[in-house]
Motif scaffolding. Structure first.
Motif, PDB file in Angstrom:
ATOM      1  N   ALA A  38      32.916  35.925  68.949  1.00  0.00           N
ATOM      2  CA  ALA A  38      34.243  36.415  69.324  1.00  0.00           C
ATOM      3  C   ALA A  38      34.472  36.416  70.824  1.00  0.00           C
ATOM      4  O   ALA A  38      35.590  36.172  71.292  1.00  0.00           O
ATOM      5  CB  ALA A  38      34.452  37.824  68.772  1.00  0.00           C
ATOM      6  N   THR A  39      33.417  36.671  71.607  1.00  0.00           N
ATOM      7  CA  THR A  39      33.583  36.854  73.052  1.00  0.00           C
ATOM      8  C   THR A  39      32.826  35.850  73.898  1.00  0.00           C
ATOM      9  O   THR A  39      33.199  35.601  75.045  1.00  0.00           O
ATOM     10  CB  THR A  39      33.122  38.269  73.459  1.00  0.00           C
ATOM     11  N   GLY A  40      31.722  35.300  73.380  1.00  0.00           N
ATOM     12  CA  GLY A  40      30.879  34.409  74.175  1.00  0.00           C
ATOM     13  C   GLY A  40      30.162  35.118  75.301  1.00  0.00           C
ATOM     14  O   GLY A  40      29.632  34.474  76.206  1.00  0.00           O
ATOM     15  N   SER A  41      30.105  36.449  75.246  1.00  0.00           N
ATOM     16  CA  SER A  41      29.558  37.228  76.358  1.00  0.00           C
ATOM     17  C   SER A  41      28.302  37.992  75.957  1.00  0.00           C
ATOM     18  O   SER A  41      28.381  38.931  75.148  1.00  0.00           O
ATOM     19  CB  SER A  41      30.618  38.224  76.855  1.00  0.00           C
ATOM     20  N   PRO A  42      27.137  37.650  76.507  1.00  0.00           N
ATOM     21  CA  PRO A  42      25.928  38.446  76.263  1.00  0.00           C
ATOM     22  C   PRO A  42      26.088  39.894  76.730  1.00  0.00           C
ATOM     23  O   PRO A  42      25.519  40.804  76.126  1.00  0.00           O
ATOM     24  CB  PRO A  42      24.855  37.722  77.091  1.00  0.00           C
ATOM     25  N   LEU A  43      26.865  40.107  77.799  1.00  0.00           N
ATOM     26  CA  LEU A  43      27.055  41.461  78.308  1.00  0.00           C
ATOM     27  C   LEU A  43      27.771  42.333  77.288  1.00  0.00           C
ATOM     28  O   LEU A  43      27.410  43.507  77.099  1.00  0.00           O
ATOM     29  CB  LEU A  43      27.850  41.423  79.612  1.00  0.00           C
ATOM     30  N   LYS A  44      28.773  41.797  76.602  1.00  0.00           N
ATOM     31  CA  LYS A  44      29.482  42.582  75.589  1.00  0.00           C
ATOM     32  C   LYS A  44      28.594  42.844  74.379  1.00  0.00           C
ATOM     33  O   LYS A  44      28.686  43.902  73.744  1.00  0.00           O
ATOM     34  CB  LYS A  44      30.769  41.869  75.178  1.00  0.00           C
ATOM     35  N   VAL A  45      27.718  41.908  74.061  1.00  0.00           N
ATOM     36  CA  VAL A  45      26.727  42.163  73.010  1.00  0.00           C
ATOM     37  C   VAL A  45      25.854  43.350  73.403  1.00  0.00           C
ATOM     38  O   VAL A  45      25.590  44.258  72.599  1.00  0.00           O
ATOM     39  CB  VAL A  45      25.849  40.917  72.768  1.00  0.00           C
ATOM     40  N   GLY A  46      25.431  43.355  74.663  1.00  0.00           N
ATOM     41  CA  GLY A  46      24.607  44.451  75.150  1.00  0.00           C
ATOM     42  C   GLY A  46      25.327  45.785  75.106  1.00  0.00           C
ATOM     43  O   GLY A  46      24.744  46.808  74.729  1.00  0.00           O
ATOM     44  N   LEU A  47      26.597  45.802  75.482  1.00  0.00           N
ATOM     45  CA  LEU A  47      27.372  47.050  75.480  1.00  0.00           C
ATOM     46  C   LEU A  47      27.509  47.610  74.073  1.00  0.00           C
ATOM     47  O   LEU A  47      27.445  48.827  73.859  1.00  0.00           O
ATOM     48  CB  LEU A  47      28.753  46.805  76.091  1.00  0.00           C
ATOM     49  N   VAL A  48      27.690  46.735  73.086  1.00  0.00           N
ATOM     50  CA  VAL A  48      27.786  47.191  71.701  1.00  0.00           C
ATOM     51  C   VAL A  48      26.456  47.789  71.243  1.00  0.00           C
ATOM     52  O   VAL A  48      26.409  48.854  70.617  1.00  0.00           O
ATOM     53  CB  VAL A  48      28.210  46.020  70.780  1.00  0.00           C
ATOM     54  N   ILE A  49      25.356  47.111  71.561  1.00  0.00           N
ATOM     55  CA  ILE A  49      24.032  47.601  71.161  1.00  0.00           C
ATOM     56  C   ILE A  49      23.732  48.950  71.800  1.00  0.00           C
ATOM     57  O   ILE A  49      23.130  49.840  71.177  1.00  0.00           O
ATOM     58  CB  ILE A  49      22.951  46.567  71.533  1.00  0.00           C
ATOM     59  N   SER A 370      20.794  46.779  78.918  1.00  0.00           N
ATOM     60  CA  SER A 370      21.677  46.636  80.077  1.00  0.00           C
ATOM     61  C   SER A 370      21.184  45.547  81.019  1.00  0.00           C
ATOM     62  O   SER A 370      21.950  44.670  81.437  1.00  0.00           O
ATOM     63  CB  SER A 370      21.778  47.968  80.828  1.00  0.00           C
ATOM     64  N   VAL A 371      19.898  45.603  81.342  1.00  0.00           N
ATOM     65  CA  VAL A 371      19.334  44.656  82.298  1.00  0.00           C
ATOM     66  C   VAL A 371      19.346  43.233  81.736  1.00  0.00           C
ATOM     67  O   VAL A 371      19.798  42.285  82.394  1.00  0.00           O
ATOM     68  CB  VAL A 371      17.896  45.070  82.692  1.00  0.00           C
ATOM     69  N   SER A 372      18.830  43.069  80.515  1.00  0.00           N
ATOM     70  CA  SER A 372      18.703  41.714  79.962  1.00  0.00           C
ATOM     71  C   SER A 372      20.066  41.087  79.688  1.00  0.00           C
ATOM     72  O   SER A 372      20.269  39.887  79.951  1.00  0.00           O
ATOM     73  CB  SER A 372      17.859  41.742  78.681  1.00  0.00           C
ATOM     74  N   SER A 373      21.026  41.864  79.174  1.00  0.00           N
ATOM     75  CA  SER A 373      22.354  41.293  78.903  1.00  0.00           C
ATOM     76  C   SER A 373      23.096  40.964  80.190  1.00  0.00           C
ATOM     77  O   SER A 373      23.787  39.938  80.279  1.00  0.00           O
ATOM     78  CB  SER A 373      23.184  42.251  78.048  1.00  0.00           C
ATOM     79  N   THR A 374      22.951  41.810  81.217  1.00  0.00           N
ATOM     80  CA  THR A 374      23.609  41.544  82.498  1.00  0.00           C
ATOM     81  C   THR A 374      23.023  40.304  83.171  1.00  0.00           C
ATOM     82  O   THR A 374      23.762  39.429  83.658  1.00  0.00           O
ATOM     83  CB  THR A 374      23.478  42.755  83.441  1.00  0.00           C
ATOM     84  N   LEU A 375      21.686  40.220  83.193  1.00  0.00           N
ATOM     85  CA  LEU A 375      21.046  39.049  83.798  1.00  0.00           C
ATOM     86  C   LEU A 375      21.380  37.776  83.018  1.00  0.00           C
ATOM     87  O   LEU A 375      21.608  36.722  83.618  1.00  0.00           O
ATOM     88  CB  LEU A 375      19.533  39.261  83.864  1.00  0.00           C
ATOM     89  N   ALA A 376      21.407  37.877  81.674  1.00  0.00           N
ATOM     90  CA  ALA A 376      21.741  36.701  80.871  1.00  0.00           C
ATOM     91  C   ALA A 376      23.174  36.245  81.139  1.00  0.00           C
ATOM     92  O   ALA A 376      23.468  35.045  81.127  1.00  0.00           O
ATOM     93  CB  ALA A 376      21.559  37.017  79.384  1.00  0.00           C
ATOM     94  N   GLU A 377      24.064  37.205  81.391  1.00  0.00           N
ATOM     95  CA  GLU A 377      25.472  36.879  81.659  1.00  0.00           C
ATOM     96  C   GLU A 377      25.641  36.129  82.972  1.00  0.00           C
ATOM     97  O   GLU A 377      26.428  35.174  83.067  1.00  0.00           O
ATOM     98  CB  GLU A 377      26.289  38.176  81.699  1.00  0.00           C
TER      99      GLU A 377
END
Length: 430
Positions: A38-49, A370-377
């Motif tokens: 839906a978003t293509g964003s690893p950061l948004k995946v992280g926020l949901v988790i 937080s760290v892994s999703s932000t860095l992946a983004e």
């Protein structure tokens, strides 16, 4: 280890754990897949988790204090049924195409709170049900349930997403919680808070009467840092949970977005971890009499190697091999960690130490996500994978060079917080 399956209580609890973990493997792949699509964003995946772990981190201490003198079976039943309801609502929302990020986040918050009550009650119930001398077999057998679930769950989840969609995939997780509820309902568990109080007072000279006050809940936190062994175990807990969350999220993003694999192939990559997990359970049963410090250090280094292989490769086959080594060794590390934590904790502190441990694990999960999703983004997945590999390796070094942890894990005994460090080390390792 197979002898423990003759126990009816164990068969029921093992089946419940298997079903729950098996179902979770479906939602672990389906929900991030939905958000990424839906978003293509690893950061948004992280926020949901993250939503699933905020409540446990904040409320673990008072929950542990509350659970301490409650009937652990009843608490576990209510928590399991609440988890079923939370996932069932997710399924309904998915069927009606209303699975928005706020809905996912809110229901995951509820799921996380129910999981907190379940984990604290369930884990503090185990020594009373099975006895301390069988804890290593209990934990290793539960790890076997995890291994089998991880072996077949992700592959079936990938196939399910590919052919029948995310909603039906999530419904399998909801069903697993309902079945787990039924297995706990039929176990035999005797709870006598008066007798428990009496025995705890007799076992500790000069100990204070347990009043269940809020301040006493912090005994668990103090105990996690109260001696050298507990501090090392707390570092290990951080490493285990950080690597589990970080590698899982980063490999999902890497395989879907960089390698552009479909859901079925991504499921195969994660099922390779289950194959390693299953082998780890078999090996653990053979080597449990080795000094647990050297053993834990060695298997952490093997796990680090698996992450390193993933970091430097773009090959589907190498990814599978890396996940095999990473999770196979990590499963053994979780068994040793969980057994050591419960073995050195006095009965009167089991629930509070368990809840304090939830604070560490939940805080670690929030940090890792937080760290892994932000860095992946913003910079990709390779650098955070390399950092995770180095963290696992460094923790292993601490154990390899710690000469005091040379007894088998089954020989470790409870440590009292009030005693001096010299007395602690002498009594545990004499």
């Amino acid at each position: 280890m197979l002898n423990i399956f003759r126990d009816k209580n164990f068969r029921l609890l093992w089946l419940g754990q298997f079903l729950t973990i098996f179902g979770t493997r479906f939602s672990e792949l389906a929900l991030p897949w939905i958000v990424l699509n839906a978003t293509g964003s690893p950061l948004k995946v992280g926020l949901v988790i993250i939503c699933q772990h905020i409540g446990p981190m904040i409320l673990a201490v008072p929950v542990g204090n509350w659970v301490e003198n409650k009937n652990k079976k009843i608490v576990s039943l209510f928590a399991d049924f609440t988890q079923f309801l939370a996932v069932a609502i997710l399924v309904v929302a998915a069927f009606f195409d209303n699975l928005t990020l706020p809905i996912i986040g809110g229901l995951l918050f509820l799921l996380g709170m129910a999981s907190l009550f379940f984990r604290v009650a369930f884990n503090s119930m185990l020594p009373a049900v099975f006895g301390r001398e069988r804890l290593v077999d209990v934990h290793n057998s539960f790890e076997g349930a995890d291994a089998v679930s991880t072996l077949i769950g992700p592959l079936l989840a990938g196939l399910s997403i590919t052919f029948i969609g995310a909603a039906w995939t999530l419904s399998i997780d909801a069903l697993s919680f309902l079945l787990s509820f039924l297995t706990i309902l039929f176990i035999t568990y005797s709870f006598d808070p008066i007798e428990k109080e009496k025995k705890s007072q007799e076992s500790i000279e000069g100990s204070k009467k347990l009043k269940g006050s809020f301040l006493e809940a912090f005994d668990g936190i103090k105990y996690l840092l109260g001696n050298k062994i507990q501090r090392l175990l707390t570092l290990t807990q951080f490493t285990l949970y950080f690597s589990t969350i970080s590698v899982g999220l980063l490999v999902l993003v890497l395989t879907k977005q960089e390698l552009e694999l479909n859901a079925t192939l991504v499921g195969i990559v994660f099922s390779s971890a289950g194959l390693g997990n299953l082998l780890g359970v078999v090996v653990m049963a053979k080597v449990k009499q080795i000094g647990w410090g050297k053993l834990l250090g060695s298997i952490l280094m093997v796990s680090s190697l698996g992450v390193f292989l993933i970091t430097i490769s773009s090959s589907f086959v190498i990814f599978c091999i890396g996940m095999f080594f990473f999770d196979g060794a990590l499963s053994m590390a979780f068994v040793l960690y969980g057994t050591a934590r419960q073995s050195i904790t006095p009965d009167r502190l089991l629930a509070r130490v368990g809840s304090a441990g939830v604070i560490v694990s939940s805080g670690t999960i929030l940090f890792a996500t937080s760290v892994s999703s932000t860095l992946a983004e913003f910079i990709g997945t390779r650098i955070p994978l390399g950092i995770t590999s180095a963290l696992i390796f460094t923790t292993g070094i601490f154990y390899i060079f710690n000469r005091s942890l040379d007894k088998p894990i089954s020989k470790v005994e409870p440590i009292e917080l009030e005693k001096k460090k010299e007395e602690i080390l002498y009594e545990v390792y004499k």
